[in-house]
Design an enzyme around this catalytic site. Structure first.
Site, short mmCIF file in Angstrom:
data_model
loop_
_atom_site.label_atom_id
_atom_site.label_comp_id
_atom_site.label_asym_id
_atom_site.label_seq_id
_atom_site.Cartn_x
_atom_site.Cartn_y
_atom_site.Cartn_z
N LYS A 92 -3.95 -1.85 10.31
CA LYS A 92 -4.35 -1.97 8.90
C LYS A 92 -4.62 -3.41 8.49
CE LYS A 92 -3.17 2.30 7.43
NZ LYS A 92 -3.99 3.15 6.58
N ASP A 103 0.85 -1.19 0.00
CA ASP A 103 0.00 0.00 0.00
C ASP A 103 0.88 1.24 0.00
OD1 ASP A 103 -2.39 1.38 -0.02
OD2 ASP A 103 -2.56 1.44 2.16
N ASP A 114 -9.02 0.43 2.27
CA ASP A 114 -8.00 0.04 3.24
C ASP A 114 -8.51 0.43 4.64
OD1 ASP A 114 -5.66 -0.52 4.61
OD2 ASP A 114 -4.68 1.35 4.01
N THR A 148 -8.68 -5.63 4.20
CA THR A 148 -8.63 -4.71 3.06
C THR A 148 -9.64 -5.22 2.04
OG1 THR A 148 -6.24 -4.45 3.43
CG2 THR A 148 -7.11 -3.66 1.32
N GLU A 200 -9.29 4.01 -1.93
CA GLU A 200 -8.08 3.86 -2.72
C GLU A 200 -8.39 3.16 -4.03
OE1 GLU A 200 -4.69 2.31 -0.67
OE2 GLU A 200 -5.29 3.14 1.28
N GLU A 226 -9.74 12.48 7.97
CA GLU A 226 -9.62 13.82 7.40
C GLU A 226 -10.96 14.55 7.39
OE1 GLU A 226 -7.58 11.62 4.10
OE2 GLU A 226 -6.85 13.65 3.68
N GLN A 250 -3.22 2.38 15.04
CA GLN A 250 -2.17 2.85 14.13
C GLN A 250 -1.29 3.93 14.77
OE1 GLN A 250 -3.81 4.64 10.57
NE2 GLN A 250 -1.82 5.13 9.68
N HIS A 305 -3.63 14.02 1.12
CA HIS A 305 -3.82 13.08 2.22
C HIS A 305 -2.60 13.07 3.14
CE1 HIS A 305 -4.97 9.55 4.52
NE2 HIS A 305 -3.83 8.96 4.19
N GLU A 312 -10.21 3.98 4.00
CA GLU A 312 -9.35 4.73 3.09
C GLU A 312 -9.81 4.38 1.69
OE1 GLU A 312 -5.17 4.06 4.11
OE2 GLU A 312 -5.33 5.64 5.63
N ARG A 321 -7.43 3.91 13.51
CA ARG A 321 -6.51 5.03 13.71
C ARG A 321 -5.88 5.03 15.09
NH1 ARG A 321 -5.49 5.93 8.61
NH2 ARG A 321 -7.33 6.56 7.43
MN MN Z 1 -3.94 2.94 2.86
#
Ligand code: MN
Length: 402
Positions: A247, A120, A227, A251, A195, A352, A234, A127, A193, A231
């Site tokens: 993570k 990834d 993904d 996925t 993606e 975000e 992480q 971002h 996420e 948080r």
């Molecule tokens: Mn990602």
């Protein structure tokens, strides 16, 4: 020469006309899983048609994954696409093909690819800047390497799941900035996420880098990709070796793989790279993709990230990933990183959208910071097609369970 549209009912002018033709793996009732091609609201069961046509490559359709087809390489991909286009546009093929068009609602779509390795990236300037501001408020948002190489990490291939798979809220260690010690429990900051994923078809030899110009010789197609990210887990674990358990729990990828050829009309120039990257990362011509993404949460669109705003191109990701001689395997998956544009309504993560959980955002009549149990996320993707309309890429859905 313009490609004619399809004779298949409802396909002409739809997001699934012959300029799209995504591949998937399907089963119907208790039949063996096999490879199919989407046209309109049907799946073309290519196995009997290719056998009747005595197609050299007919064996690739009799498989439980796209990997054997993808391993055949770009010449085979092109000839299969020409064959499919002919079948689905030439009225004289109709009697042969029509009995093997199965309505979508009669099939179950299975995972399309046996994922080999999963990488990834972190290719969006907006971002990376947003995350930098939130995770390291007292420093420059971008770390010194960011504009020199596409930053990435190795993810967990075994937990790549197909769209629709329920996402179990992960537990782990979390530590609030002002706490003296970590605690263990379910993530309170579960996120998405949005993606784009790139699927490698043709392998490469160990010790031989794959240049950016060879992108289309190796990459078979693209998938929608979510993904999922915890948080709080992480933030506590990521220094100094990068994302790990925050993570690796899941996925999600789409159940359709859009071949690269379907994106011929979608290539655009990158927004611009400053400083110019090292020669092995140089790209010629349009290397970005004009793909529009829609993030839907509980039925409400909360964001529309533009893939065209991505700083690093997929060809550069591939070149960087192999520049040390690391080889590619059929089924390797690499993803772009969260797609976020410069505007607030273009952010591809809840982190975000809620600015680190400090600013709840509207979801219809409701508000959210991070995901709650029962929340359902759907990512949708469209791109310009070669027939003048827009094609739809595979969507990615997932619901959070406790
Ligand atoms: Mn990602």
């Amino acid at each position: 020469m313009t490609t004619p549209t399809s004779w298949v009912e409802g396909a002409a002018g739809s997001p699934y006309d012959v300029d799209n033709l995504p591949y998937g793996v399907f089963t119907r009732a208790d039949e063996d899983p096999r490879v199919g091609v989407r046209i309109g609201d049907f799946v073309l069961d290519a196995t009997p048609v290719s056998a009747a046509d005595m197609l050299d490559l007919h064996h690739v359709f009799e498989e439980r994954s796209l990997n054997p087809l993808m391993a055949e390489g770009p010449l085979a991909w092109r000839s299969l696409r020409q064959w499919l286009t002919g079948l689905l546009t030439d009225e004289t093929e109709r009697d042969l093909v029509e009995p093997h068009l199965i309505p979508l609602d009669e099939v179950e779509l299975l995972p399309p690819v046996e994922v080999a390795d999963y990488v990834d990236f972190y290719a969006s300037l907006d971002h990376a800047s947003n995350v930098g501001k939130m995770f390291r408020p007292d420093q420059e948002p971008l770390l010194p390497n960011w504009r020199h190489l596409p930053v990435g990490y190795h993810g967990r291939a075994g937990t790549v799941v197909p769209s629709g798979t329920p996402i179990v809220r992960p537990s782990g260690q979390r530590k609030a900035p002002d706490a003296t010690a970590p605690t263990f429990g379910p993530s309170a900051r579960l996120d998405i996420e949005a993606e784009l994923g790139f699927v490698v078809g043709a392998p490469s030899a160990l010790g031989t880098p794959v240049g950016a110009a060879s992108f289309a010789d190796h990459v078979f197609g693209v998938v929608g990709l979510n993904d999922w990210s915890a948080r709080d887990i992480q933030a506590w674990e990521y220094v100094p070796l990068g994302p790990f358990l925050g993570k690796s729990f899941a996925t999600s990828i789409s159940r359709w793989v859009t071949p690269l050829a379907a994106l011929d009309a979608a290539w655009v120039d990158l927004p611009g790279q400053d400083p110019a990257p090292l020669p092995y990362l140089a790209v010629d011509g349009p290397a970005g993709l004009d793909i529009s993404v829609e993030v839907e949460l509980n039925g409400e669109v909360v964001s529309r990230p533009p893939y065209s705003s991505m700083y690093w191109s997929p060809a550069q990701m591939l070149a960087h990933m192999t520049v040390n001689g690391a080889s590619l395997r059929t089924g390797d998956l690499f993803a772009s990183g969260t797609i976020s544009g410069p505007d607030k309504e273009q952010r591809g993560s809840l982190l975000e959208l809620s600015w680190g959980g400090k600013e709840p955002f509207a979801v219809g009549d409701d508000t959210r910071t991070f995901l709650e149990d029962g929340d359902r996320v759907v990512l949708r993707y469209t791109a310009p097609g070669t027939l003048g309309g827009r094609i739809a890429l595979g969507e990615v859905a997932g619901e959070v369970v406790s």
